[in-house]
Design a protein around this motif. Structure first.
Motif, mmCIF file in Angstrom:
data_model
loop_
_atom_site.group_PDB
_atom_site.id
_atom_site.type_symbol
_atom_site.label_atom_id
_atom_site.label_comp_id
_atom_site.label_asym_id
_atom_site.label_seq_id
_atom_site.Cartn_x
_atom_site.Cartn_y
_atom_site.Cartn_z
ATOM 1 N N VAL A 112 -0.127 17.389 4.745
ATOM 2 C CA VAL A 112 0.727 17.265 5.806
ATOM 3 C C VAL A 112 2.398 17.008 5.607
ATOM 4 O O VAL A 112 2.681 16.610 4.297
ATOM 5 N N SER A 113 3.127 17.666 6.623
ATOM 6 C CA SER A 113 4.681 17.703 5.895
ATOM 7 C C SER A 113 5.487 16.586 5.649
ATOM 8 O O SER A 113 6.178 16.420 5.008
ATOM 9 N N TRP A 114 4.753 15.477 6.134
ATOM 10 C CA TRP A 114 5.408 14.201 6.007
ATOM 11 C C TRP A 114 4.904 13.350 4.567
ATOM 12 O O TRP A 114 5.467 12.352 4.345
ATOM 13 N N TYR A 115 3.760 14.054 4.050
ATOM 14 C CA TYR A 115 3.480 13.370 2.840
ATOM 15 C C TYR A 115 4.464 13.030 1.613
ATOM 16 O O TYR A 115 5.304 13.713 1.455
ATOM 17 N N GLN A 116 4.364 11.951 1.147
ATOM 18 C CA GLN A 116 5.037 11.466 -0.017
ATOM 19 C C GLN A 116 4.050 10.874 -1.029
ATOM 20 O O GLN A 116 3.409 9.782 -0.904
ATOM 21 N N THR A 149 9.418 5.878 -1.796
ATOM 22 C CA THR A 149 10.324 5.269 -2.630
ATOM 23 C C THR A 149 11.298 4.420 -1.957
ATOM 24 O O THR A 149 11.728 3.055 -1.904
ATOM 25 N N VAL A 150 12.167 5.058 -0.760
ATOM 26 C CA VAL A 150 13.069 4.227 0.314
ATOM 27 C C VAL A 150 12.194 3.223 1.020
ATOM 28 O O VAL A 150 12.874 2.030 0.919
ATOM 29 N N SER A 151 11.210 3.342 1.450
ATOM 30 C CA SER A 151 10.365 2.351 2.199
ATOM 31 C C SER A 151 10.116 1.220 1.515
ATOM 32 O O SER A 151 10.280 -0.039 1.656
ATOM 33 N N LEU A 152 9.736 1.490 0.106
ATOM 34 C CA LEU A 152 9.439 0.378 -0.705
ATOM 35 C C LEU A 152 10.756 -0.529 -1.270
ATOM 36 O O LEU A 152 10.484 -1.506 -1.375
ATOM 37 N N ARG A 153 11.699 0.417 -1.326
ATOM 38 C CA ARG A 153 12.724 -0.384 -1.841
ATOM 39 C C ARG A 153 13.468 -1.350 -0.744
ATOM 40 O O ARG A 153 13.939 -2.456 -0.841
ATOM 41 N N LEU A 154 13.350 -0.813 0.495
ATOM 42 C CA LEU A 154 13.788 -1.405 1.627
ATOM 43 C C LEU A 154 12.897 -2.657 1.978
ATOM 44 O O LEU A 154 13.597 -3.807 2.325
ATOM 45 N N ILE A 155 11.746 -2.563 1.743
ATOM 46 C CA ILE A 155 10.801 -3.948 1.893
ATOM 47 C C ILE A 155 11.077 -4.872 0.759
ATOM 48 O O ILE A 155 11.321 -5.779 1.182
ATOM 49 N N VAL A 156 11.325 -4.654 -0.443
ATOM 50 C CA VAL A 156 11.177 -5.340 -1.513
ATOM 51 C C VAL A 156 12.480 -6.071 -1.534
ATOM 52 O O VAL A 156 12.659 -7.192 -1.903
ATOM 53 N N GLY A 181 -2.058 5.216 8.309
ATOM 54 C CA GLY A 181 -3.385 5.475 7.769
ATOM 55 C C GLY A 181 -3.843 6.112 6.727
ATOM 56 O O GLY A 181 -4.468 5.649 5.671
ATOM 57 N N ALA A 182 -2.867 7.139 6.531
ATOM 58 C CA ALA A 182 -3.166 7.965 5.133
ATOM 59 C C ALA A 182 -2.028 7.902 4.273
ATOM 60 O O ALA A 182 -1.875 8.566 3.133
ATOM 61 N N SER A 183 -0.888 6.995 4.398
ATOM 62 C CA SER A 183 0.303 6.980 3.676
ATOM 63 C C SER A 183 -0.217 6.251 2.245
ATOM 64 O O SER A 183 -1.144 5.478 2.256
ATOM 65 N N THR A 184 0.782 6.611 1.285
ATOM 66 C CA THR A 184 0.415 5.821 0.036
ATOM 67 C C THR A 184 1.294 4.623 -0.153
ATOM 68 O O THR A 184 1.307 3.868 -1.084
ATOM 69 N N LEU A 185 1.990 4.147 1.117
ATOM 70 C CA LEU A 185 2.740 2.725 1.040
ATOM 71 C C LEU A 185 1.949 1.701 0.679
ATOM 72 O O LEU A 185 2.315 1.004 -0.008
ATOM 73 N N VAL A 186 0.744 1.611 1.147
ATOM 74 C CA VAL A 186 -0.147 0.466 1.065
ATOM 75 C C VAL A 186 -0.459 0.556 -0.632
ATOM 76 O O VAL A 186 -0.473 -0.597 -1.192
ATOM 77 N N ALA A 230 -7.941 9.179 9.011
ATOM 78 C CA ALA A 230 -6.593 8.716 8.007
ATOM 79 C C ALA A 230 -7.113 7.502 7.233
ATOM 80 O O ALA A 230 -6.871 7.669 6.095
ATOM 81 N N PHE A 231 -7.716 6.672 7.817
ATOM 82 C CA PHE A 231 -8.140 5.366 7.202
ATOM 83 C C PHE A 231 -9.149 5.805 5.904
ATOM 84 O O PHE A 231 -9.211 5.295 4.902
ATOM 85 N N ASP A 232 -9.976 6.679 6.573
ATOM 86 C CA ASP A 232 -10.987 7.466 5.372
ATOM 87 C C ASP A 232 -10.270 7.944 4.225
ATOM 88 O O ASP A 232 -10.724 7.505 3.140
ATOM 89 N N GLN A 233 -9.386 8.790 4.191
ATOM 90 C CA GLN A 233 -8.795 9.214 3.072
ATOM 91 C C GLN A 233 -8.139 8.266 2.399
ATOM 92 O O GLN A 233 -8.184 8.273 1.264
ATOM 93 N N SER A 234 -7.592 7.004 3.106
ATOM 94 C CA SER A 234 -6.640 6.146 2.005
ATOM 95 C C SER A 234 -7.848 5.359 1.574
ATOM 96 O O SER A 234 -7.741 4.729 0.252
#
Length: 206
Positions: A21-25, A29-36, A52-57, A77-81
């Motif tokens: 999918v186009s939004w895949y990362q 990096t930016v999300s993790l930095r802003l959270i931490v 659901g399928a993001s690697t943020l988790v 999406a959960f199944d893939q994660s």
């Protein structure tokens, strides 16, 4: 929207791997930095909206966060994660819900969203989103919100989207949220294209 949201996103994850999918990362990096960098502790509760399928988790678990929830309308999406995380998936709370119908059963220190808000093109849906956010986020909690930016795409996954600038976000969120930081990212899509994202972090006034 041509199809109900759940039907649309179930179809997406039935027919595509999350890496396509186009939004895949690979690493958000930016999300993790802003959270931490917000200073939250590993025991603070965090929810990822539309992730659901993001690697943020994965990144949160890698950094020792132990109270992570992921909300998504698409079970696929959960199944893939879960397949990607293996046994670590048991440490995550998976919440199958449309964010506009989400009725939080608890409060969170961090609400993260890089996936959902920009697809809400109707005012009523955006109002429901803000209602859920206000119910879920702790006083003095942090909102890490990323959407397509002013020069981002006008459509994504076959759907119209709503691009944002900081002023538009501030008007939507209201005076209860104080902007802490914002930045633009040129996201490289798996197909070799580029999408502009606007990342922001807000603190909810206590």
């Amino acid at each position: 929207m041509d199809k109900p949201r759940k039907e649309h996103w179930d179809s997406v994850y039935e027919n595509k791997d999350a890496t396509e999918v186009s939004w895949y990362q690979p690493i958000p990096t930016v999300s993790l930095r802003l959270i931490v960098s917000s200073g939250v502790s590993p025991t603070d509760p965090i929810i990822d909206i539309g992730g659901g399928a993001s690697t943020l988790v994965d990144g949160l678990l890698d950094r020792g966060f132990r109270d992570v929830s992921v909300l998504d309308v698409a079970a696929g999406a959960f199944d893939q994660s879960r397949a990607r995380l293996g046994a670590r998936a048991q440490a995550v709370r998976w919440i199958e819900s449309d964010v506009t119908a989400f009725e939080p059963q608890r409060r969170y220190r961090v609400w993260h969203d890089r996936a959902a808000l920009h697809f809400l093109t109707g005012e009523k849906d955006r109002d429901r989103y803000v209602d859920a956010l206000n119910q879920a986020l702790e006083p003095d909690g942090f909102l890490v919100l990323a959407t397509f930016g002013p020069d981002g795409p006008s459509r994504c996954s076959g759907l119209e989207i709503r691009r944002y600038n900081v002023r538009m976000m501030a008007e939507l969120l209201g005076s209860a949220f104080e902007l802490q930081t914002h930045e633009l990212e040129s996201h490289a899509t798996p197909s070799g294209g580029s999408q502009q994202f606007l990342y922001t972090r807000w603190k909810r006034r206590g």
